[in-house]
Design a protein around this motif. Structure first.
Motif, PDB file in Angstrom:
ATOM      1  N   LEU A 240       1.229   7.215  -6.235  1.00  0.00           N
ATOM      2  CA  LEU A 240      -0.104   7.640  -6.690  1.00  0.00           C
ATOM      3  C   LEU A 240      -0.124   9.041  -7.288  1.00  0.00           C
ATOM      4  O   LEU A 240      -0.751   9.279  -8.317  1.00  0.00           O
ATOM      5  CB  LEU A 240      -1.104   7.561  -5.530  1.00  0.00           C
ATOM      6  CG  LEU A 240      -2.534   7.977  -5.840  1.00  0.00           C
ATOM      7  CD1 LEU A 240      -3.138   7.061  -6.878  1.00  0.00           C
ATOM      8  CD2 LEU A 240      -3.380   7.952  -4.576  1.00  0.00           C
TER       9      LEU A 240
ATOM     10  N   ASP B  36      -6.544  -1.581  -3.473  1.00  0.00           N
ATOM     11  CA  ASP B  36      -7.025  -0.904  -4.666  1.00  0.00           C
ATOM     12  C   ASP B  36      -5.853  -0.308  -5.454  1.00  0.00           C
ATOM     13  O   ASP B  36      -4.770  -0.168  -4.911  1.00  0.00           O
ATOM     14  CB  ASP B  36      -7.882   0.246  -4.124  1.00  0.00           C
ATOM     15  CG  ASP B  36      -8.988   0.562  -5.060  1.00  0.00           C
ATOM     16  OD1 ASP B  36     -10.071   0.936  -4.574  1.00  0.00           O
ATOM     17  OD2 ASP B  36      -8.731   0.447  -6.245  1.00  0.00           O
ATOM     18  N   TYR B  37      -6.083   0.112  -6.696  1.00  0.00           N
ATOM     19  CA  TYR B  37      -4.987   0.763  -7.431  1.00  0.00           C
ATOM     20  C   TYR B  37      -4.686   2.160  -6.869  1.00  0.00           C
ATOM     21  O   TYR B  37      -3.607   2.692  -7.106  1.00  0.00           O
ATOM     22  CB  TYR B  37      -5.298   0.847  -8.931  1.00  0.00           C
ATOM     23  CG  TYR B  37      -6.323   1.877  -9.318  1.00  0.00           C
ATOM     24  CD1 TYR B  37      -7.678   1.622  -9.192  1.00  0.00           C
ATOM     25  CD2 TYR B  37      -5.941   3.108  -9.827  1.00  0.00           C
ATOM     26  CE1 TYR B  37      -8.618   2.559  -9.537  1.00  0.00           C
ATOM     27  CE2 TYR B  37      -6.871   4.051 -10.197  1.00  0.00           C
ATOM     28  CZ  TYR B  37      -8.216   3.780 -10.041  1.00  0.00           C
ATOM     29  OH  TYR B  37      -9.160   4.706 -10.386  1.00  0.00           O
ATOM     30  N   ILE B  38      -5.649   2.760  -6.136  1.00  0.00           N
ATOM     31  CA  ILE B  38      -5.338   4.048  -5.512  1.00  0.00           C
ATOM     32  C   ILE B  38      -4.916   3.871  -4.049  1.00  0.00           C
ATOM     33  O   ILE B  38      -4.980   4.794  -3.254  1.00  0.00           O
ATOM     34  CB  ILE B  38      -6.501   5.058  -5.613  1.00  0.00           C
ATOM     35  CG1 ILE B  38      -7.829   4.451  -5.203  1.00  0.00           C
ATOM     36  CG2 ILE B  38      -6.581   5.613  -7.008  1.00  0.00           C
ATOM     37  CD1 ILE B  38      -8.940   5.473  -5.107  1.00  0.00           C
ATOM     38  N   ALA B  39      -4.471   2.664  -3.739  1.00  0.00           N
ATOM     39  CA  ALA B  39      -3.856   2.368  -2.439  1.00  0.00           C
ATOM     40  C   ALA B  39      -4.830   2.397  -1.268  1.00  0.00           C
ATOM     41  O   ALA B  39      -4.468   2.838  -0.178  1.00  0.00           O
ATOM     42  CB  ALA B  39      -2.656   3.290  -2.171  1.00  0.00           C
ATOM     43  N   THR B  40      -6.036   1.936  -1.488  1.00  0.00           N
ATOM     44  CA  THR B  40      -6.963   1.724  -0.374  1.00  0.00           C
ATOM     45  C   THR B  40      -6.695   0.327   0.159  1.00  0.00           C
ATOM     46  O   THR B  40      -6.767  -0.648  -0.582  1.00  0.00           O
ATOM     47  CB  THR B  40      -8.426   1.761  -0.877  1.00  0.00           C
ATOM     48  OG1 THR B  40      -8.621   2.931  -1.660  1.00  0.00           O
ATOM     49  CG2 THR B  40      -9.392   1.736   0.279  1.00  0.00           C
ATOM     50  N   LEU B  41      -6.400   0.209   1.452  1.00  0.00           N
ATOM     51  CA  LEU B  41      -6.081  -1.099   2.031  1.00  0.00           C
ATOM     52  C   LEU B  41      -7.165  -1.517   3.005  1.00  0.00           C
ATOM     53  O   LEU B  41      -7.585  -0.720   3.845  1.00  0.00           O
ATOM     54  CB  LEU B  41      -4.744  -1.027   2.771  1.00  0.00           C
ATOM     55  CG  LEU B  41      -4.362  -2.241   3.623  1.00  0.00           C
ATOM     56  CD1 LEU B  41      -4.021  -3.422   2.754  1.00  0.00           C
ATOM     57  CD2 LEU B  41      -3.181  -1.893   4.521  1.00  0.00           C
TER      58      LEU B  41
ATOM     59  N   ARG C 180       0.831  -1.206   0.000  1.00  0.00           N
ATOM     60  CA  ARG C 180       0.000   0.000   0.000  1.00  0.00           C
ATOM     61  C   ARG C 180       0.862   1.251   0.000  1.00  0.00           C
ATOM     62  O   ARG C 180       0.591   2.207  -0.723  1.00  0.00           O
ATOM     63  CB  ARG C 180      -0.943   0.024   1.216  1.00  0.00           C
ATOM     64  CG  ARG C 180      -1.937   1.179   1.129  1.00  0.00           C
ATOM     65  CD  ARG C 180      -2.399   1.689   2.491  1.00  0.00           C
ATOM     66  NE  ARG C 180      -1.790   2.936   2.865  1.00  0.00           N
ATOM     67  CZ  ARG C 180      -2.213   4.152   2.473  1.00  0.00           C
ATOM     68  NH1 ARG C 180      -3.244   4.274   1.668  1.00  0.00           N
ATOM     69  NH2 ARG C 180      -1.584   5.234   2.861  1.00  0.00           N
TER      70      ARG C 180
END
Lengths: 204, 204
Positions: free
Chosen positions: B92, B118-123, B85
Motif C-alpha cells: 500500500l 478493499d484496495y487499501i487492505a481493509t478486511l 490483506r
C-alpha cells in the motif's frame, strides 16, 4: 474528505471508580456507502487493557496486528502483561516511527494499572499522548463527543452508572454523525469482570 | 464500470462479476473471467485496474498453491483472506495494487464464508457485499431480499435481480456476467448471464 473520515468511526473511554469503560460505534463505511454494521473497533490486548483505533480501518488493522505482536513478545520476555502506561508509550513510539508517512489512526487506550487504578489516554496519528483523568474521545464525531461527555460525566461512578453515562454520551454523538452509527459496542471492565454489551441506536 | 458482488447462503457462497474488459470507451472483450478459482474450495472475485487485477490474483493463487505443496494441507479461507490483506497492506505505501476483492470459501468445520478486501487492505468478514458502481444497486437489492440460509435457487434468483437492476439502471451497464459458487463439493462455475455474445473470428 479527509483520509481520517474515509471509513467513519467514533470512540470514547471513561474512568469510573476502580473501573473503566470503552465504547465504539459499529459502522464500517467507504465514504458515503455503508459496507458493514458489525465492525469491531475495540480490541483486547490483555484482560485489563483495551485499545480502540479510530480512523482509517486498514491502518487500524495493521497497527493492531503490530501491537499484538509487540505485546506477545513482551509477555514472553517479561513473563507478565504490559502496564497500560507502558503500552501507551509503545503505541506512541510506533506511531512516531512513521512521522513522515503516518498511520491514519487515532488510538484510544483504556486499562487498569497498578492496584487496579483505571488509566485512559488518547493520542493523535503521530503519537502525541494525551492523558486524561476523566474521559478521552476519538473519531469523526469527537467534537460532539467532547460536549456530550463534559456535560454527562462525573467522577467516581460505579460500573453500572458508568455504563449508562458512556452509552448515552456515545449514542447522542453518533446519532448526529452521518459517518458513525449502526449501534455501539460498550466494554465495562472492573478488576473482577469484563462486561461487553451491544447497543441499538439510530440504525442509519 | 466493473461490478463484483456476492453473498453467503446455506452451506455455500456465491460470487457474480461482470465480464467486460474495458479501456476508456473501448470494450476489448465481453467474456473476461474476473472470478479466479484459488484452489478447490476458494473463489476470488476481483475488480479494479486490469493489469493489477490479473497480476495480483495470480500471485495470490500461486502462493495459496505453494502453501499447500509445502505443508500438505490447504489454507483456510480466513488464512487466505488475511494473507491477501497482508500483501495489499505491505504494497500500500510502496506500490499499491488498485484491486478490490471478494474472497469466498468453504471450510469443513466452519462452513461457507465471504470476505471483503478493499484496495487499501481493509478486511472484513461479511454475509453480502459488492464493489463498483453496481454496488449502489446490488447492496440495496440484497438488503431487501437477503436472509441467512438461502438455498442456491433463492441466491441465484437474488443475483439475477441484482443483474437486472444493474442492466436497467447503470448508464454504461456491462452486458454479461458470470456466476460462480463454492460449497462442500468445491468451487465451480455455475452460469453465465449473457446479452452479447462475442462474435467469432471470420474464417479466412
Amino acid at each position: 474528505m479527509s483520509i481520517f473520515e474515509y471509513n467513519g468511526s467514533s470512540l470514547v473511554a471513561m474512568v469510573g471508580k476502580n473501573c473503566f469503560a470503552i465504547a465504539s460505534d459499529r459502522r464500517l463505511g467507504v465514504q458515503l456507502q455503508t459496507i458493514a454494521t458489525d465492525f469491531q473497533r475495540i480490541s483486547k490486548i490483555h484482560d485489563k487493557l483495551y485499545i480502540g483505533l479510530a480512523g482509517l480501518a486498514t491502518d487500524a488493522q495493521t497497527l493492531y496486528q503490530r501491537l499484538v505482536f509487540r505485546h506477545k513478545l513482551y509477555q514472553l520476555r517479561e513473563e507478565r502483561n504490559m502496564k497500560p502506561e507502558t503500552f501507551a508509550s509503545v503505541v506512541s513510539a510506533l506511531l512516531y516511527e512513521k512521522r513522515f508517512g503516518p498511520y491514519f489512526c487515532q488510538p484510544v487506550i483504556a486499562g487498569l494499572g497498578d492496584d487496579d487504578k483505571p488509566f485512559i489516554c488518547t493520542m493523535d496519528s503521530i503519537g502525541a499522548k494525551e492523558l486524561a483523568k476523566d474521559f478521552v474521545v476519538g473519531g469523526t464525531s469527537s467534537e460532539s463527543l467532547y460536549g456530550a461527555c463534559e456535560s454527562m460525566y462525573k467522577p467516581d461512578m460505579g460500573p453500572d452508572e458508568l455504563f449508562e453515562t458512556i452509552s448515552q454520551a456515545l449514542l447522542a454523538s453518533i446519532d448526529r454523525d452521518c459517518l458513525s452509527g449502526w449501534g455501539a459496542h460498550v466494554f465495562v471492565v472492573t478488576p473482577t469482570e469484563i462486561k461487553e454489551r451491544t447497543l441499538k441506536g439510530r440504525m442509519d | 464500470m466493473e461490478c463484483v458482488f456476492g453473498l453467503v447462503g446455506d452451506g455455500f457462497a456465491v460470487i457474480a462479476a461482470d465480464t467486460s474488459a474495458v479501456n476508456s470507451i473501448l470494450v476489448h472483450k465481453s467474456n473476461e473471467d474476473k472470478i479466479m478459482i484459488l484452489d478447490s474450495h476458494k473463489l476470488m472475485g476481483a475488480s479494479g485496474e486490469s493489469g493489477d487485477r490479473v497480476q495480483f490474483t495470480e500471485y495470490i493463487q500461486k502462493n495459496v498453491h505453494l502453501y499447500q505443496f509445502r505443508n500438505g494441507i490447504p489454507l483456510t479461507t480466513a488464512a487466505a483472506a488475511n494473507f491477501t490483506r497482508g500483501e495489499l497492506a505491505t504494497a500500500l505505501r510502496k506500490n499499491p495494487y488498485f484491486v478490490n476483492i471478494l474472497l469466498a470459501g468453504y471450510d469443513k468445520e466452519i462452513g461457507p464464508s465471504l470476505y471483503y478486501i478493499d484496495y487499501i487492505a481493509t478486511l472484513h468478514k461479511i454475509q453480502k457485499g459488492a464493489f463498483g458502481y453496481g454496488s449502489y444497486f446490488c447492496l440495496s437489492m440484497m438488503d431487501r431480499h437477503y436472509h441467512s440460509g438461502m438455498s442456491v435457487e433463492e441466491a441465484v434468483d437474488l443475483i439475477d435481480k441484482c443483474i437486472m437492476e444493474i442492466r436497467s439502471r447503470l448508464v454504461v451497464a456491462p452486458p454479461n456476467f458470470v456466476i460462480k459458487i463454492v460449497d462442500k463439493d468445491g468451487a465451480w462455475e455455475y452460469a453465465w448471464r449473457e446479452t452479447i455474445k462475442d462474435a467469432g473470428v471470420a474464417a479466412a
